[in-house]
Design an enzyme around this catalytic site. Sequence first.
Site, PDB file in Angstrom:
ATOM      1  CE1 TYR A   1       2.986  -1.494  -6.319  1.00  0.00           C
ATOM      2  CE2 TYR A   1       4.970  -2.614  -5.615  1.00  0.00           C
ATOM      3  CZ  TYR A   1       3.697  -2.659  -6.145  1.00  0.00           C
ATOM      4  OH  TYR A   1       3.147  -3.860  -6.481  1.00  0.00           O
TER       5      TYR A   1
ATOM      6  CG  ASP B   1      10.563   2.558  -9.439  1.00  0.00           C
ATOM      7  OD1 ASP B   1      10.001   3.627  -9.753  1.00  0.00           O
ATOM      8  OD2 ASP B   1       9.954   1.502  -9.263  1.00  0.00           O
TER       9      ASP B   1
END
Length: 635
Positions: free
Chosen positions: A387, A304
């Site tokens: 998320y 990420d």
Amino acid sequence: MTSGLHDGPDAPGTPYPLDPLSAGEIRVVAGALRRDRGVEPPGWRFAAIDLVEPAKAAAGPPGREAAAVCWNRADGQAYRGHVSLPGGAVTGWEHLPGVQPNMTVDEWHECDAMLRAHPLLTGALARRGITDMSLVLTDVWAYGAALVPERYRGLRIGWADVWHRGSEDGNPYAHSVSGLHPIVDLNRMQLLELEDVLPDGAAEPPGVMGEYLPKLTGMPLREVKPLQLSQPDGVSFTLEGRVLRWQNWELRVGFNHREGLVLHQVGFRDGGRLRPVAHRLSFAEMVVPYRDPAPDHYRRTAFDIGEWGLGFMTTSLELGCDCLGEITYLDAVVHDSRGEPVTIPNAICIHEEDNGIGWKHVDDRAGSESRRARRLVISFHVTVANYEYLVYWRFYQDGSIECEVRATGIMVTSYFPDGRKPPYGTLVDQRTYAPFHQHFIVARLDLDVDGPANTVYASQSEPAAAGRDDPYGLGLTIRDTPLRTETAGRQDYDWAVQRFWKVVNHGVRNGLGTPVAYKLVPGAAFPPMIDRTSPAFRRAEVIGHTLWVTPHRDDERWPCGEFPNLSEQDPGLPRWTAQDRPIEDTDVVLWYVFGIHHITRPEDWPVMPVDTVSFWLKPFGFFDRNPALDVPPAH
Ligand code: NI
């Protein structure tokens, strides 16, 4: 760090060398490369435009400079340009052969629009009874080179999930279109192929309740009385430019597209002296392998930070909702793939919190004496597709620093047949499972405990063997082992000996005559439990240890390499530390690996209650006694 760096306000209009790039500076950088190197969107894209931070050893403020990574979509070749500021002269231009720059937000959106209009996808969805394309969401992921089919090697390639909302405002991640995965050439923005398998159990989608908006759950809401905070006399911190001062703490608030929030030059003012604690604190990588070999999930290992960028993914914070109390916000400026600045309003939140009792004692004669603990919180929130990560750096009056991460948002799910048990996940809804996965976060902690020359010790507790000196078998001793080279600096958490790590400055003694130190208190450490030959592990060998220690190098920033997008092997920490450089009495960097070993629960569905993990940095003989002794009682 020299204490002089914090002195006085920055001259208006003149950025301090560590200040993030402004919108105007981003325009200058992109404009210069367009003019001198033909970096002309949309044929070219900018992946990253960033400040070149001054070298740590630099004597004085250097000239301000930015670096940009960009690539030519026609041949896929990537380059790094250097541009001086404020003038905008191109001072460097470097070819970066064989790498794929990070993914961009523009590619994500353009890919979704292209796919949703593609006849192959609309046809496949129609065969599954889905015809309203406004309810469809595709979500492109990056992946590792070893998993890319041979015929697509070398392309800038992504794979996508397909999701289906139950209604206009419905949660797209509530309804997986299992087995349907477009493979995409992101440079040509073309669908290369559509994997279309109907996994067992997916023919007839189950009746999933994956909504969280009250209007869609239809649930009556429970009663909760308002809770309000007030600071009638204002806050106890000051922010001058980007210098933050609070209760003896001083630091600079930085930000970039990749790490998001960066804390520079963290020091503690003690008896008129600003004592350095850390030169730079940030998150350098996040690795999220999904531990499910099923066709829907085997490619799902997210980086990420290196692939997407926490700064790019940062979302605006809203008063009264995300933070409570007297809030100071800082905006952040990132950029799009055309090189245009993008401002994220209210990206960083700075506020104080009450944290219950700080210290207390009740004495028969003197009565009760207690102090409330106050903490300063610097936070930012990121949304990476389904998320959320909420990041909090907290500074305490007793010299402690806490780093907390809360994971929330929507879990990825798949369908499976009735009457079976999903082997690599937990049942969370009708015939729906959420695969197990792990969130490894790598914190890069460039500590300077009272100066750069530090030594890291592994400290562990050992019971003394019963003997003449200890007939009762009671003695507990501490064994401190100095980590002398990078090989020794590869450390694992060990519960059985309560191992922690101490960062010691042998050149500075406290009033008790012992060397000053800070302690890294390991929290949320967990083993990778993964085959060492697995492609996911080979890209992220950093997850193989809890702690790595390296000598500081300005250019060693990314533990899984600068370009993990479509990477095959981790060229970062494993390669650097293979040199086995000395790390004793040196300017050291600690790389702490922590996070969430996510064994999914039914209660994590349809939206996860925050999963909270943290680690601490605590003074260990940095002070002579409790540094919060002078905190006044609350009235
Ligand atoms: Ni998770």
